[in-house]
Write a protein that holds these residues in place. Structure first.
Motif, PDB file in Angstrom:
ATOM      1  N   TYR A  57     -55.125  -0.165  36.208  1.00 54.26           N
ATOM      2  CA  TYR A  57     -54.861   1.148  35.553  1.00 54.26           C
ATOM      3  C   TYR A  57     -55.076   2.326  36.569  1.00 54.26           C
ATOM      4  O   TYR A  57     -54.713   3.400  36.942  1.00 54.26           O
ATOM      5  N   ASN A  58     -55.750   1.886  37.505  1.00 53.59           N
ATOM      6  CA  ASN A  58     -56.565   2.286  38.591  1.00 53.59           C
ATOM      7  C   ASN A  58     -55.816   2.179  39.658  1.00 53.59           C
ATOM      8  O   ASN A  58     -56.297   2.736  41.261  1.00 53.59           O
ATOM      9  N   ASN A  59     -54.192   0.916  39.793  1.00 54.14           N
ATOM     10  CA  ASN A  59     -54.104   1.012  41.107  1.00 54.14           C
ATOM     11  C   ASN A  59     -54.725  -0.369  41.536  1.00 54.14           C
ATOM     12  O   ASN A  59     -53.979  -0.462  43.180  1.00 54.14           O
ATOM     13  N   HIS A  60     -55.185  -0.560  41.239  1.00 53.59           N
ATOM     14  CA  HIS A  60     -55.953  -1.522  42.398  1.00 53.59           C
ATOM     15  C   HIS A  60     -55.117  -2.671  42.132  1.00 53.59           C
ATOM     16  O   HIS A  60     -54.425  -3.435  40.870  1.00 53.59           O
ATOM     17  N   LYS A  61     -54.555  -4.024  42.849  1.00 54.87           N
ATOM     18  CA  LYS A  61     -54.021  -5.374  42.349  1.00 54.87           C
ATOM     19  C   LYS A  61     -55.195  -5.809  41.720  1.00 54.87           C
ATOM     20  O   LYS A  61     -56.714  -5.916  42.198  1.00 54.87           O
ATOM     21  N   VAL A  62     -55.088  -7.105  40.760  1.00 54.26           N
ATOM     22  CA  VAL A  62     -55.772  -7.955  40.440  1.00 54.26           C
ATOM     23  C   VAL A  62     -56.248  -9.114  41.484  1.00 54.26           C
ATOM     24  O   VAL A  62     -54.646  -9.788  41.998  1.00 54.26           O
ATOM     25  N   THR A  63     -57.149  -9.047  41.968  1.00 53.13           N
ATOM     26  CA  THR A  63     -58.248 -10.718  42.370  1.00 53.13           C
ATOM     27  C   THR A  63     -58.918 -11.385  41.562  1.00 53.13           C
ATOM     28  O   THR A  63     -59.470 -10.953  41.077  1.00 53.13           O
ATOM     29  N   ASN A  64     -58.869 -12.865  42.137  1.00 51.96           N
ATOM     30  CA  ASN A  64     -59.752 -13.275  42.796  1.00 51.96           C
ATOM     31  C   ASN A  64     -59.730 -13.739  41.061  1.00 51.96           C
ATOM     32  O   ASN A  64     -60.779 -14.195  40.613  1.00 51.96           O
ATOM     33  N   THR A  65     -58.530 -13.976  40.247  1.00 58.51           N
ATOM     34  CA  THR A  65     -58.304 -14.137  38.937  1.00 58.51           C
ATOM     35  C   THR A  65     -57.636 -15.445  38.610  1.00 58.51           C
ATOM     36  O   THR A  65     -56.305 -15.435  39.207  1.00 58.51           O
ATOM     37  N   PRO A  66     -57.604 -16.241  37.544  1.00 53.93           N
ATOM     38  CA  PRO A  66     -56.774 -17.026  36.958  1.00 53.93           C
ATOM     39  C   PRO A  66     -55.353 -16.768  36.810  1.00 53.93           C
ATOM     40  O   PRO A  66     -55.273 -15.771  36.040  1.00 53.93           O
ATOM     41  N   LEU A  67     -54.209 -17.065  36.881  1.00 52.65           N
ATOM     42  CA  LEU A  67     -53.136 -16.775  36.788  1.00 52.65           C
ATOM     43  C   LEU A  67     -52.700 -17.362  35.311  1.00 52.65           C
ATOM     44  O   LEU A  67     -52.175 -19.455  36.122  1.00 52.65           O
ATOM     45  N   SER A  68     -52.888 -17.981  34.358  1.00 53.14           N
ATOM     46  CA  SER A  68     -52.793 -19.101  33.600  1.00 53.14           C
ATOM     47  C   SER A  68     -51.964 -18.939  31.568  1.00 53.14           C
ATOM     48  O   SER A  68     -51.386 -19.760  31.782  1.00 53.14           O
ATOM     49  N   ALA A  69     -50.815 -17.181  32.207  1.00 52.47           N
ATOM     50  CA  ALA A  69     -50.032 -17.223  30.554  1.00 52.47           C
ATOM     51  C   ALA A  69     -48.703 -16.494  31.346  1.00 52.47           C
ATOM     52  O   ALA A  69     -48.503 -15.871  31.479  1.00 52.47           O
ATOM     53  N   PHE A  70     -47.941 -17.664  30.642  1.00 54.98           N
ATOM     54  CA  PHE A  70     -46.604 -17.487  30.866  1.00 54.98           C
ATOM     55  C   PHE A  70     -46.008 -18.391  30.171  1.00 54.98           C
ATOM     56  O   PHE A  70     -45.994 -19.198  29.644  1.00 54.98           O
ATOM     57  N   SER A  71     -44.592 -17.558  29.676  1.00 54.96           N
ATOM     58  CA  SER A  71     -43.918 -18.161  28.823  1.00 54.96           C
ATOM     59  C   SER A  71     -42.335 -17.894  29.626  1.00 54.96           C
ATOM     60  O   SER A  71     -41.723 -18.115  30.604  1.00 54.96           O
ATOM     61  N   TYR A  72     -41.487 -19.561  29.129  1.00 55.77           N
ATOM     62  CA  TYR A  72     -39.917 -19.821  29.485  1.00 55.77           C
ATOM     63  C   TYR A  72     -39.352 -20.159  28.354  1.00 55.77           C
ATOM     64  O   TYR A  72     -39.811 -20.753  27.532  1.00 55.77           O
ATOM     65  N   THR A  73     -38.425 -19.801  28.865  1.00 56.47           N
ATOM     66  CA  THR A  73     -37.165 -20.847  27.711  1.00 56.47           C
ATOM     67  C   THR A  73     -36.177 -21.713  29.055  1.00 56.47           C
ATOM     68  O   THR A  73     -35.746 -21.254  30.120  1.00 56.47           O
ATOM     69  N   GLY A  74     -35.328 -22.465  28.590  1.00 58.49           N
ATOM     70  CA  GLY A  74     -34.948 -24.000  29.332  1.00 58.49           C
ATOM     71  C   GLY A  74     -35.657 -24.685  29.501  1.00 58.49           C
ATOM     72  O   GLY A  74     -36.380 -25.588  29.139  1.00 58.49           O
ATOM     73  N   PRO A  75     -35.138 -25.874  30.191  1.00 63.82           N
ATOM     74  CA  PRO A  75     -36.203 -27.319  30.347  1.00 63.82           C
ATOM     75  C   PRO A  75     -36.828 -27.271  31.099  1.00 63.82           C
ATOM     76  O   PRO A  75     -36.771 -27.594  32.512  1.00 63.82           O
TER      77      PRO A  75
END
Length: 311
Positions: free
Chosen positions: A91-109
């Motif tokens: 919200y302060n317009n800064h990029k998220v850095t040095n943080t795990p990327l762990s949550a994602f969702s998908y459909t398909g094979p």
């Protein structure tokens, strides 16, 4: 009265010291905040801090060297790998850095995935293995914030990430050899040149001086039989290759043979019709024809391979 007056400066002094320490600590925090702002960097982002997430494709699909989970080929369908860059803004317009990327969702094979944490520049990466040319969708999330949704369908035609070591093979021709004839276990009505039998054992089949085709059936035994590939076709120069079906599709699916067609650099388009005990891993054996003359001009070596079709 003097004692009371003497205590006041002490109290004031202690308060002044505490205020000064607090101010110095705030100044340090403020200094760090300014440092972060100057470098457009934020640290230790909480999911609740995230205002937006964006997914961007960053490379074309490949057939990967090492799948994340499943075998490279299953039911004549290969795995395709896609890579995406993920960025998140607080919200302060800064990029998220040095943080795990762990949550994602998908459909398909989707048959495997790997995430790479947001780096110091604010870039995280998501790699997906997709089974076959089938549509899939994905999005990322942090807290209650979802990214844009990506929907793609892999192209069936695709380059293998790994090259293949390509060799050549043929149907042995007895007239190419001049050594003495010997008996062949399994065939009682004729004798054959020893070196010819060794070539049949190596290549799988041969054409004898008596005009008949013989094949090696194992345990140093031979039989009369017309040349036939592992998928029941007649080997044809300019068409047939032997492959490991774990890497290049060659399988019977629903009672019907599925054979991949691939493009091999400096060789041309070939069809995965054959196999062999020695054809393992990233290896292709290219059928050249009958006799030693068919091997003229051939050179073994690593070559880039592209999957063209499966049918």
């Amino acid at each position: 009265m003097k004692r009371k007056l003497f205590l006041v400066p002490i109290i004031v002094s202690l308060m002044s010291t505490s205020i000064t320490a607090f101010a110095e600590d705030a100044a340090i925090q403020e200094e760090n905040l300014y440092y972060d702002e100057m470098n457009s960097v934020s640290v230790n982002a909480l999911p609740s801090d995230v205002r937006s997430i964006t997914i961007t494709p960053v490379s074309t699909q490949i057939i990967p060297t090492t799948p994340f989970k499943e075998s490279l080929v299953n039911n004549a369908e290969v795995l395709y790998r896609f890579r995406y860059k993920v960025t998140a803004i607080r919200y302060n317009n800064h990029k998220v850095t040095n943080t795990p990327l762990s949550a994602f969702s998908y459909t398909g094979p989707v048959k495997g995935s790997k995430t790479t944490a947001f780096d110091s520049s604010g870039n995280g990466y998501l790699d997906l293995d997709i089974r076959g040319p089938k549509t899939f969708s994905l999005y990322c999330r942090m807290g209650s914030t979802n990214s844009n949704t990506i929907t793609q369908t892999p192209n069936l035609r695709c380059d293998y990430q790994n090259s293949f070591y390509c060799t050549g093979y043929n149907i042995a021709l007895e007239s190419d050899y001049s050594d003495a004839k010997i008996n062949a276990s399994g065939i009682t009505d004729s004798t054959f040149r020893g070196r010819f039998l060794a070539a049949v054992k190596l290549n799988g089949s041969g054409k004898a001086d008596n005009g008949k085709y013989i094949k090696y059936i194992g345990s140093d035994t031979y039989s009369y039989s017309s040349p036939m590939t592992a998928t029941g076709t007649t080997p044809t120069a300019g068409t047939t290759i032997a492959v490991d079906p774990y890497f290049i599709p060659r399988a019977k699916v629903g009672g019907i043979w599925k054979r991949a067609t691939v493009q091999i650099t400096n060789v041309g388009s070939r069809r995965a019709e054959d196999g062999g005990n020695a054809i393992n891993g990233y290896r292709i054996d290219v059928f050249r024809g009958i006799g030693n003359s068919s091997m003229s001009g051939w050179t073994n070596g690593n070559r880039a391979v592209t999957l063209i079709s499966v049918g």
